[in-house]
Scaffold this motif. Structure first.
Motif, mmCIF file in Angstrom:
data_model
loop_
_atom_site.group_PDB
_atom_site.id
_atom_site.type_symbol
_atom_site.label_atom_id
_atom_site.label_comp_id
_atom_site.label_asym_id
_atom_site.label_seq_id
_atom_site.Cartn_x
_atom_site.Cartn_y
_atom_site.Cartn_z
ATOM 1 N N SER A 197 87.443 33.500 5.298
ATOM 2 C CA SER A 197 87.627 33.805 6.202
ATOM 3 C C SER A 197 87.122 35.928 4.871
ATOM 4 N N GLY A 198 88.043 35.146 4.465
ATOM 5 C CA GLY A 198 88.371 36.579 3.105
ATOM 6 C C GLY A 198 86.412 36.899 3.001
ATOM 7 N N MET A 199 85.856 35.889 2.495
ATOM 8 C CA MET A 199 84.246 35.999 2.285
ATOM 9 C C MET A 199 83.540 37.043 3.558
ATOM 10 N N ARG A 200 83.744 36.230 4.653
ATOM 11 C CA ARG A 200 83.765 36.553 5.281
ATOM 12 C C ARG A 200 83.759 38.766 5.770
ATOM 13 N N ASP A 201 85.452 39.172 5.260
ATOM 14 C CA ASP A 201 85.518 39.954 5.365
ATOM 15 C C ASP A 201 84.600 40.816 4.339
ATOM 16 N N ALA A 202 84.321 39.806 2.701
ATOM 17 C CA ALA A 202 83.588 41.034 1.721
ATOM 18 C C ALA A 202 82.080 40.996 2.105
ATOM 19 N N PHE A 203 81.561 40.445 2.763
ATOM 20 C CA PHE A 203 79.975 40.346 3.194
ATOM 21 C C PHE A 203 79.787 42.085 3.881
ATOM 22 N N ASN A 204 81.338 41.547 5.513
ATOM 23 C CA ASN A 204 80.654 42.267 6.446
ATOM 24 C C ASN A 204 81.440 44.430 5.916
ATOM 25 N N SER A 222 83.592 50.773 11.936
ATOM 26 C CA SER A 222 83.340 49.321 12.654
ATOM 27 C C SER A 222 83.548 48.040 11.418
ATOM 28 N N TYR A 223 84.562 47.718 10.650
ATOM 29 C CA TYR A 223 84.561 46.938 9.885
ATOM 30 C C TYR A 223 86.075 45.834 10.462
ATOM 31 N N GLN A 224 87.264 46.351 11.256
ATOM 32 C CA GLN A 224 87.613 45.960 11.617
ATOM 33 C C GLN A 224 87.266 45.444 13.290
ATOM 34 N N ILE A 225 86.751 46.938 14.047
ATOM 35 C CA ILE A 225 86.119 46.390 15.127
ATOM 36 C C ILE A 225 85.593 44.515 15.072
ATOM 37 N N GLU A 226 84.760 44.523 14.185
ATOM 38 C CA GLU A 226 84.479 43.192 13.955
ATOM 39 C C GLU A 226 84.921 42.120 13.472
ATOM 40 N N ARG A 227 86.008 42.371 12.905
ATOM 41 C CA ARG A 227 86.541 41.373 11.913
ATOM 42 C C ARG A 227 87.538 40.733 11.936
ATOM 43 N N LYS A 228 88.629 41.350 13.522
ATOM 44 C CA LYS A 228 89.660 41.214 13.548
ATOM 45 C C LYS A 228 89.891 40.223 14.617
ATOM 46 N N ASP A 229 89.078 39.706 15.137
ATOM 47 C CA ASP A 229 89.298 39.079 16.952
ATOM 48 C C ASP A 229 88.806 38.050 15.516
ATOM 49 N N TYR A 262 80.275 39.114 16.779
ATOM 50 C CA TYR A 262 80.792 40.306 17.413
ATOM 51 C C TYR A 262 80.212 40.963 17.885
ATOM 52 N N HIS A 263 81.036 41.296 19.435
ATOM 53 C CA HIS A 263 80.227 42.394 20.566
ATOM 54 C C HIS A 263 80.449 43.772 20.390
ATOM 55 N N ASP A 264 80.753 44.375 19.704
ATOM 56 C CA ASP A 264 81.106 45.625 19.691
ATOM 57 C C ASP A 264 80.539 46.212 17.852
#
Length: 534
Positions: free
Chosen positions: A302-309, A329-336, A391-393
């Motif tokens: 999950s951390g690596m997904r954050d990194a790339f995003n 958009s980083y929080q919009i996409e990653r938090k959920d 990601y929906h938004d």
């Protein structure tokens, strides 16, 4: 007392995998980066033991995957065992949608070191070890970090942005007053890593023993990890005594003579997520933004997904190609998705060690029945319960259709080049955006202005045709377009499942938009607005 001043574009706090990955991507894009780490060197003991295909794809984008793969064991199955040792769930996904094995065991310090060594090629990147962050502040133009080095001297870093990858106990998050809601599991676990694996069986086993649940995992280079639940009243000091380590291991080994313990450590499982991932010019990533139990091996991933995003968006903003609003958009996409992975990890922990004894009996009964219901068994085996990010938004154009590939990661099959060489798709794409069209010129229909905007983003225009057509001397050649061959039918089948024939791909390999050649101009302009292009 001297005061050294550093100026950089992006400061990163924490030289863990997330910080190192972001630093590599930004550096590759020409951004000046300074990493600050309070330890004297990288942590040298194994922590995370599972790396997935998405993380390997991220490392591939940094040009470092060939150095990482020798430290992994691909196709690492996860098997849940009943107290009597019967396997009731064998999770063994063997597909390779993204170009790599979906579940891999690995030794984290070795992979972290590959990421650290990768930074040495960039002259505008520096890593400062043995630095304590004493204070930080931000204003309209940037962030100031006050540090103290090992000698007690003060140092100052001035950066445009700060990315805090400083762990679950994040100093930055706490000082920003960002809530970190969630729960701490009531039980602790002790990890014991052994040299020269005394079992030497492959894979990872999670034994749902009602007396003391445990995990037994084979790691690369002959290392074995055991994890045992710590019982009420037991302390780390008591459990760490050699005779008590031997007592724990006697549960799983016929003899504890001559075993070589690398280290042991007691830890607690937390499930928490930050209220927000961005505070103006400061962003949280990895454990600073979310922590989860280890049962699905998804904390690291999950951390690596954050990194790339975050990394590709930060590069565009720092380079002045996109406005700072893109970072929202980083929080919009990653938090959920991070929340979904936390929930999954908590649920897997409850399967391994149910909070109440009667739940264990129910679990074993249901698990036994599930093995005879084929669709459900297949669901387990193919690891479909790992929610893939969708990601929906955010930085994309969602069409709202339920099965639309927009907001999902694009597949990565082997493709053929005009030279006849076979490579993974991302090797053709490189590090930026890509516009990939099936059978036609991907630039068709774009106005000169739009074409120029795409080129400013470093886009690669790619045409895909059946591999057998590559050698046709009469086929059309398009300027600034790379033509590749679909070897099997992977890419054709992917396009066949959508009504569109052109895909706009983000640098993190997620589909930003779909179009047909006739709608590429309007689709591009709509997407530019979502990317806050300048």
């Amino acid at each position: 007392m001297s005061n050294t001043n550093y100026t950089t574009e992006v400061a990163i706090l924490g030289a863990g995998p997330v910080g190192l990955t972001i630093a590599n991507y930004l550096s590759k894009q020409g951004v000046a980066v300074t990493i600050v780490e309070q330890l004297d060197s990288l942590i040298d003991y194994p922590r995370a033991i599972g790396i997935d295909d998405e993380s390997l794809r991220t490392i591939q984008s940094l040009g470092l995957v060939d150095q990482v793969l020798p430290h992994t064991t691909p196709n690492h199955a996860m098997r849940f065992l009943t107290p009597k040792g019967r396997c009731f769930a064998d999770i063994q996904p063997l597909t390779r949608e993204f170009g790599f094995s979906r579940r891999n065991a690995f030794i984290q310090p070795q992979v972290d070191n590959v990421l650290l060594q990768g930074l040495k090629q960039y002259k505008n990147t520096q890593v400062l070890f043995s630095r304590q962050l004493t204070q930080f502040s931000q204003d309209a133009d940037g962030v100031t970090l006050n540090l103290q080095n090992k000698e007690g001297d003060a140092e100052t870093i001035r950066a445009q942005y700060l990315i805090a990858c400083d762990g679950g106990n994040s100093y930055v998050r706490r000082n920003l007053g960002i809530a970190f809601e969630g729960e701490t599991a009531p039980n602790q676990w002790i990890v014991i890593d052994l040299e020269n694996d005394p079992l030497a069986t492959p894979h990872i086993y999670l034994c749902c023993d009602p007396v003391r649940p445990y995990v037994s995992a084979a790691l690369p280079h002959g290392i074995r990890r055991f994890e045992f639940m710590v019982m009420p009243g037991e302390t780390q000091e008591e459990l760490s005594k050699p005779e008590n380590i031997a007592k724990l291991l006697s549960k799983v080994l016929p003899s504890t003579d001559g075993i070589e313990v690398i280290r042991q450590r007691v830890y607690t499982h937390n499930a928490r997520i930050a209220d927000k991932f961005r505070a103006d010019r400061i962003l949280l990533a990895g454990d600073a933004a979310h922590i989860m139990p280890v049962w699905q091996g998804q904390g690291y991933n999950s951390g690596m997904r954050d990194a790339f995003n975050l990394a590709w968006k930060m590069a565009l903003v720092v380079q002045g190609k996109a406005g700072p609003a893109l970072l929202d958009s980083y929080q919009i996409e990653r938090k959920d998705h991070a929340k979904a992975m936390i929930d999954l990890s908590v649920m897997a922990g409850h399967v391994l060690a149910p909070p109440k004894k009667w739940q264990g009996f129910v679990r074993d009964g249901i698990a036994y029945a599930l093995n005879y219901i084929k669709p459900i068994k297949q669901y387990l085996l193919e690891m479909r319960f790992k929610p893939m990010p969708k990601y929906h938004d955010g930085a994309l154009l969602s069409k709202g259709a339920k099965n639309s590939p927009v907001g999902k990661m694009l597949i990565q099959p082997q493709v053929q080049l005009a030279s006849g060489e076979t490579v993974l798709l991302d090797e053709v794409i490189g590090n930026d955006f890509a516009i990939i069209a099936w059978g036609v010129d991907p630039k068709w229909g774009l106005s000169p202005d739009t074409l120029q905007q795409w080129k400013t983003l470093g886009v690669k225009f790619i045409q895909v045709i059946p591999a057998v057509q590559l050698q046709n001397s009469q086929r059309k050649q398009y300027e600034d377009v790379i033509t590749i061959g679909d070897i099997g039918t992977d890419i054709r089948s992917w396009f066949g499942n959508t009504s569109d024939s052109v895909v706009i791909l983000r640098p993190d390999r997620f589909v930003a938009a779909l179009a047909i050649p006739q709608s590429m101009e309007s689709t591009s302009q709509q997407l530019f607005k979502k990317l806050y292009l300048k």
